[in-house]
Write a protein that holds these residues in place. Structure first.
Motif, PDB file in Angstrom:
ATOM      1  N   ALA A   1     -52.339  74.826 -98.353  1.00 26.42           N
ATOM      2  CA  ALA A   1     -52.356  74.438 -96.944  1.00 26.42           C
ATOM      3  C   ALA A   1     -53.731  73.870 -96.601  1.00 26.42           C
ATOM      4  CB  ALA A   1     -52.062  75.648 -96.069  1.00 26.42           C
ATOM      5  N   HIS A   2     -53.746  72.854 -95.754  1.00 32.43           N
ATOM      6  CA  HIS A   2     -55.025  72.270 -95.355  1.00 32.43           C
ATOM      7  C   HIS A   2     -55.776  73.250 -94.462  1.00 32.43           C
ATOM      8  CE1 HIS A   2     -54.156  68.409 -97.078  1.00 32.43           C
ATOM      9  NE2 HIS A   2     -52.973  68.410 -96.508  1.00 32.43           N
ATOM     10  N   PRO A   3     -57.103  73.194 -94.505  1.00 33.99           N
ATOM     11  CA  PRO A   3     -57.865  74.058 -93.607  1.00 33.99           C
ATOM     12  C   PRO A   3     -57.559  73.718 -92.139  1.00 33.99           C
ATOM     13  CG  PRO A   3     -59.325  72.610 -94.878  1.00 33.99           C
ATOM     14  CD  PRO A   3     -57.942  72.347 -95.344  1.00 33.99           C
ATOM     15  N   SER A   4     -57.774  74.669 -91.240  1.00 32.98           N
ATOM     16  CA  SER A   4     -57.530  74.376 -89.828  1.00 32.98           C
ATOM     17  C   SER A   4     -58.585  73.408 -89.329  1.00 32.98           C
ATOM     18  CB  SER A   4     -57.610  75.614 -88.958  1.00 32.98           C
ATOM     19  OG  SER A   4     -57.316  76.747 -89.669  1.00 32.98           O
ATOM     20  N   ALA A   5     -58.193  72.684 -88.306  1.00 33.40           N
ATOM     21  CA  ALA A   5     -59.132  71.754 -87.681  1.00 33.40           C
ATOM     22  C   ALA A   5     -60.193  72.555 -86.930  1.00 33.40           C
ATOM     23  CB  ALA A   5     -58.375  70.858 -86.718  1.00 33.40           C
ATOM     24  N   PRO A   6     -61.407  72.000 -86.830  1.00 33.90           N
ATOM     25  CA  PRO A   6     -62.430  72.693 -86.040  1.00 33.90           C
ATOM     26  C   PRO A   6     -62.045  72.695 -84.563  1.00 33.90           C
ATOM     27  CG  PRO A   6     -63.205  70.526 -86.768  1.00 33.90           C
ATOM     28  CD  PRO A   6     -61.870  70.739 -87.403  1.00 33.90           C
ATOM     29  N   ALA A   7     -62.541  73.674 -83.795  1.00 30.32           N
ATOM     30  CA  ALA A   7     -62.187  73.762 -82.370  1.00 30.32           C
ATOM     31  C   ALA A   7     -62.543  72.470 -81.644  1.00 30.32           C
ATOM     32  CB  ALA A   7     -62.898  74.945 -81.735  1.00 30.32           C
ATOM     33  N   THR A   8     -63.737  71.977 -81.894  1.00 28.90           N
ATOM     34  CA  THR A   8     -64.080  70.651 -81.382  1.00 28.90           C
ATOM     35  C   THR A   8     -64.942  69.969 -82.444  1.00 28.90           C
ATOM     36  OG1 THR A   8     -64.966  69.380 -79.538  1.00 28.90           O
ATOM     37  CG2 THR A   8     -66.151  71.399 -80.117  1.00 28.90           C
ATOM     38  N   TYR A   9     -65.285  68.678 -82.236  1.00 29.73           N
ATOM     39  CA  TYR A   9     -66.034  67.960 -83.260  1.00 29.73           C
ATOM     40  C   TYR A   9     -67.469  67.760 -82.802  1.00 29.73           C
ATOM     41  CZ  TYR A   9     -61.240  66.503 -84.572  1.00 29.73           C
ATOM     42  OH  TYR A   9     -59.919  66.464 -84.913  1.00 29.73           O
ATOM     43  N   SER A  10     -68.410  67.871 -83.747  1.00 26.53           N
ATOM     44  CA  SER A  10     -69.799  67.634 -83.368  1.00 26.53           C
ATOM     45  C   SER A  10     -70.052  66.137 -83.168  1.00 26.53           C
ATOM     46  CB  SER A  10     -70.740  68.221 -84.413  1.00 26.53           C
ATOM     47  OG  SER A  10     -70.351  67.794 -85.688  1.00 26.53           O
ATOM     48  N   THR A  11     -69.323  65.284 -83.923  1.00 27.06           N
ATOM     49  CA  THR A  11     -69.397  63.845 -83.666  1.00 27.06           C
ATOM     50  C   THR A  11     -67.982  63.297 -83.724  1.00 27.06           C
ATOM     51  OG1 THR A  11     -69.656  63.397 -86.008  1.00 27.06           O
ATOM     52  CG2 THR A  11     -71.675  63.462 -84.726  1.00 27.06           C
ATOM     53  N   ALA A  12     -67.772  62.165 -83.091  1.00 23.68           N
ATOM     54  CA  ALA A  12     -66.444  61.553 -83.105  1.00 23.68           C
ATOM     55  C   ALA A  12     -66.188  60.943 -84.477  1.00 23.68           C
ATOM     56  CB  ALA A  12     -66.383  60.476 -82.032  1.00 23.68           C
ATOM     57  N   LEU A  13     -64.912  60.851 -84.845  1.00 21.61           N
ATOM     58  CA  LEU A  13     -64.541  60.266 -86.133  1.00 21.61           C
ATOM     59  C   LEU A  13     -64.200  58.789 -85.956  1.00 21.61           C
ATOM     60  CD1 LEU A  13     -61.956  62.893 -87.404  1.00 21.61           C
ATOM     61  CD2 LEU A  13     -64.338  62.670 -88.089  1.00 21.61           C
ATOM     62  N   PRO A  14     -64.472  57.985 -86.991  1.00 22.11           N
ATOM     63  CA  PRO A  14     -63.981  56.599 -86.954  1.00 22.11           C
ATOM     64  C   PRO A  14     -62.451  56.634 -86.865  1.00 22.11           C
ATOM     65  CG  PRO A  14     -65.502  56.945 -88.793  1.00 22.11           C
ATOM     66  CD  PRO A  14     -65.189  58.295 -88.234  1.00 22.11           C
ATOM     67  N   LEU A  15     -61.874  55.824 -86.004  1.00 22.95           N
ATOM     68  CA  LEU A  15     -60.429  55.905 -85.783  1.00 22.95           C
ATOM     69  C   LEU A  15     -59.681  54.888 -86.639  1.00 22.95           C
ATOM     70  CD1 LEU A  15     -60.367  56.501 -81.935  1.00 22.95           C
ATOM     71  CD2 LEU A  15     -60.410  58.163 -83.802  1.00 22.95           C
ATOM     72  N   ALA A  16     -59.259  55.364 -87.819  1.00 19.02           N
ATOM     73  CA  ALA A  16     -58.599  54.470 -88.761  1.00 19.02           C
ATOM     74  C   ALA A  16     -57.110  54.312 -88.462  1.00 19.02           C
ATOM     75  CB  ALA A  16     -58.794  54.992 -90.182  1.00 19.02           C
ATOM     76  N   ALA A  17     -56.532  55.203 -87.661  1.00 18.28           N
ATOM     77  CA  ALA A  17     -55.092  55.118 -87.425  1.00 18.28           C
ATOM     78  C   ALA A  17     -54.717  55.647 -86.049  1.00 18.28           C
ATOM     79  CB  ALA A  17     -54.344  55.920 -88.491  1.00 18.28           C
ATOM     80  N   LEU A  18     -53.885  54.892 -85.345  1.00 16.55           N
ATOM     81  CA  LEU A  18     -53.279  55.391 -84.110  1.00 16.55           C
ATOM     82  C   LEU A  18     -51.922  54.747 -83.911  1.00 16.55           C
ATOM     83  CD1 LEU A  18     -54.275  52.816 -82.223  1.00 16.55           C
ATOM     84  CD2 LEU A  18     -56.182  54.312 -81.724  1.00 16.55           C
ATOM     85  N   THR A  19     -51.054  55.439 -83.176  1.00 24.27           N
ATOM     86  CA  THR A  19     -49.715  54.893 -82.924  1.00 24.27           C
ATOM     87  C   THR A  19     -49.134  55.506 -81.646  1.00 24.27           C
ATOM     88  OG1 THR A  19     -47.596  54.362 -83.978  1.00 24.27           O
ATOM     89  CG2 THR A  19     -48.394  56.583 -84.308  1.00 24.27           C
ATOM     90  N   PHE A  20     -48.292  54.722 -80.961  1.00 22.21           N
ATOM     91  CA  PHE A  20     -47.646  55.196 -79.736  1.00 22.21           C
ATOM     92  C   PHE A  20     -46.345  55.926 -80.047  1.00 22.21           C
ATOM     93  CE2 PHE A  20     -49.989  51.640 -77.698  1.00 22.21           C
ATOM     94  CZ  PHE A  20     -50.480  52.291 -76.571  1.00 22.21           C
ATOM     95  N   SER A  21     -45.987  56.894 -79.196  1.00 21.30           N
ATOM     96  CA  SER A  21     -44.662  57.510 -79.264  1.00 21.30           C
ATOM     97  C   SER A  21     -43.652  56.523 -78.677  1.00 21.30           C
ATOM     98  CB  SER A  21     -44.653  58.810 -78.459  1.00 21.30           C
ATOM     99  OG  SER A  21     -44.912  58.527 -77.097  1.00 21.30           O
ATOM    100  N   ALA A  22     -42.364  56.882 -78.789  1.00 19.50           N
ATOM    101  CA  ALA A  22     -41.294  55.953 -78.400  1.00 19.50           C
ATOM    102  C   ALA A  22     -41.471  55.409 -76.980  1.00 19.50           C
ATOM    103  CB  ALA A  22     -39.948  56.658 -78.531  1.00 19.50           C
TER     104      ALA A  22
END
Ligand code: HEC
Length: 460
Positions: free
Chosen positions: A144-165
């Motif tokens: 199993a992947h580790p849990s995500a951190p509660a918040t991020y110290s820096t923003a991540l480069p956004l390589a992927a996004l998509t809209f819901s229906a």
């Protein structure tokens, strides 16, 4: 030199392992050993450094299952199914003589490990991985992947996004999670965990019931996931892992009929899956370097790919056969799209966006105006939208290649694009984590926020 304490410890281990398996199963035969789950991690951890592609002692490799079964200089079968006495593996891992014993670097298999390998051979030496010809390391069981951190110290480069229906949700790749945002309010609606460290590709199936995810941890692991998706109350049901690898997957794309899914792998291959069964039905090994982007034609007949090997290619989606190659780029190809009539391909390399013919690979023309690399492309019936490291997004009319809209006020390089056609909205993702929502009619900015989870939203 023999070490009596060590030998005693081993003897105890062997006895203990036998006793334990007898006790636990309450039968004479030990539990069924799985090659991938039980044996492969031992081989990768303790043997492969001397028997792999770089170093193959005694001309023997065990980095793929096929190689593992072929003998080296000893010309003795490494593994004979069901027969320990005819298996060099058994002889070498249990050899009395330390010089002869494997691994022969002073490291030593534990009694439990030896027993697992022996039981696996005795039980028929079956292969239960994905592909006997592929690296075993890439097929190890999933943790199993580790849990995500509660918040991020820096923003991540956004390589992927998509809209819901309905366009009411914008899914953005986070750190070991997918962040579900309300794109108009800029508020975080949900966090979906157990996702690869970085997300490089996100796409909904045409009927929006499945979300495909491509990602991984660069140089370490990669994964393609298929997640059954319902918008309420909790979006995530159990994800299916379609493929794993020892480096990342960069993109995923559904064939328009929703029956096939293709994934772009850093090993230069394209993996094709049957969506209903989740099985890999084809592996197209044609590119010499990372496949960075891929897409199907609207009629579902063609599959186009972009690669770091500086080419873009077109394959038959039905047979996997190579149909066309464009090799006129002098930099890695970052993005690819197919015109709605499936006659032309649009591919980007550096700041060049080129349109070329599927039929003869001849250049039709360029979409110009970009001052830096172009990372993402989208098409509809008559236009192309391209996003660039020069902080701009430009829309062009396909027929005359004229620019019809330019959005130039992004805070950073634009890496990703999502289009909600019905509401005429475009969302862009930047290197600095900024998400922008635009009205595609007039280029007006509707909302902008940074995709960092606020502190009060615990991760899944
Ligand atoms: C530190 C390096 C090293 C490690 C680690 C290592 N080996 Fe070897 N292996 C060798 C060398 C060297 C030989 C050739 C030995 C000789 O010529 O006597 C060999 C030979 C073999 C052979 C015979 C190959 C042939 O020629 O047909 C097998 C099978 C084998 N090793 C299995 C393993 C297994 C299984 C492991 C892990 C449990 C392992 N080895 C770990 C160095 C290593």
């Amino acid at each position: 030199m023999k070490n009596p304490v060590f030998t005693l410890a081993i003897a105890f281990f062997v006895i203990f392992a036998n006793w334990r398996s007898l006790g636990a199963e309450e039968s004479e035969s030990p539990a069924e050993v799985s090659f991938i789950r039980d044996v492969a991690p031992i081989l990768v951890g303790k043997c492969q450094s001397c028997h792999g592609a770089k170093t193959a002692e005694s001309n023997y490799r065990l980095d793929t299952f096929e190689k593992l079964m072929q003998f080296g200089d000893f010309e003795m079968a490494p593994v004979t199914a069901g027969n320990l006495d005819d298996s060099e593996f058994h002889r070498l891992i249990t050899a009395e003589d330390e010089e002869e014993r494997m691994p022969n670097n002073g490291d030593q298999l534990t009694g439990v490990e030896i027993q697992l390998i022996d039981n696996w051979i005795s039980q028929g030496a079956k292969f239960d991985g994905q592909d006997p010809a592929a690296l075993i390391k890439g097929q190890l069981p999933r943790v199993a992947h580790p849990s995500a951190p509660a918040t991020y110290s820096t923003a991540l480069p956004l390589a992927a996004l998509t809209f819901s229906a309905d366009g009411g949700q914008l899914l953005v790749g986070g750190y070991h999670e997918i962040l579900v945002w309300d794109p108009v309010a800029g508020t975080l609606l949900d966090r979906v965990g157990d996702i690869p460290q970085r997300v490089y590709g996100l796409e909904f199936s045409p009927d929006k019931s499945l979300l495909a995810v491509a990602g991984g941890s660069p140089g370490v692991s990669g994964e393609v996931q298929l997640i059954p998706w319902t918008e309420a109350p909790k979006p995530k049901a159990k994800a299916q892992i379609l493929a794993t690898h020892d480096d990342v997957f960069f993109d995923v794309s559904f064939r328009p009929d929703g029956l096939q899914l293709a994934a772009a792998c850093s090993d230069g291959s394209v993996r094709v899956f049957d969506v209903a069964t989740g099985e890999q039905t084809r592996k197209i090994d044609n590119h010499a370097d990372w496949v960075t982007d891929l897409c199907y034609s609207a009629d579902g007949k063609l599959l186009a790919t972009a690669s770091r090997d500086k080419t873009a290619k077109v394959f038959s989606a039905e047979t996997g056969e190579l149909i066309a190659t464009y090799s006129g780029s002098n930099k890695p190809v970052e993005a690819v799209a197919i015109s709605p009539d499936a006659k032309q391909v649009i591919s980007t390399s550096g700041n060049v966006v080129r349109i070329w013919n599927v039929e003869d690979s001849k250049v039709v023309g360029d979409l110009s105006g970009f001052g830096a690399e172009v990372f993402a492309l989208l098409t509809d019936a008559e236009s192309v939208i391209a996003a660039s490291a020069d902080k701009s997004v430009r829309r062009f009319t396909l027929a005359d290649r004229k620019q019809s809209l330019a959005i130039t006020d992004h805070p950073h390089s634009v890496l990703s694009l999502a289009w909600h056609v019905a509401s005429k909205r475009l969302s862009t993702g930047c290197f600095d984590g900024t998400v922008s929502l635009w009205n595609l009619e007039d280029g007006a900015l509707l909302k902008r926020f940074v995709a960092i989870p606020p502190k009060a939203t615990p991760a899944n």
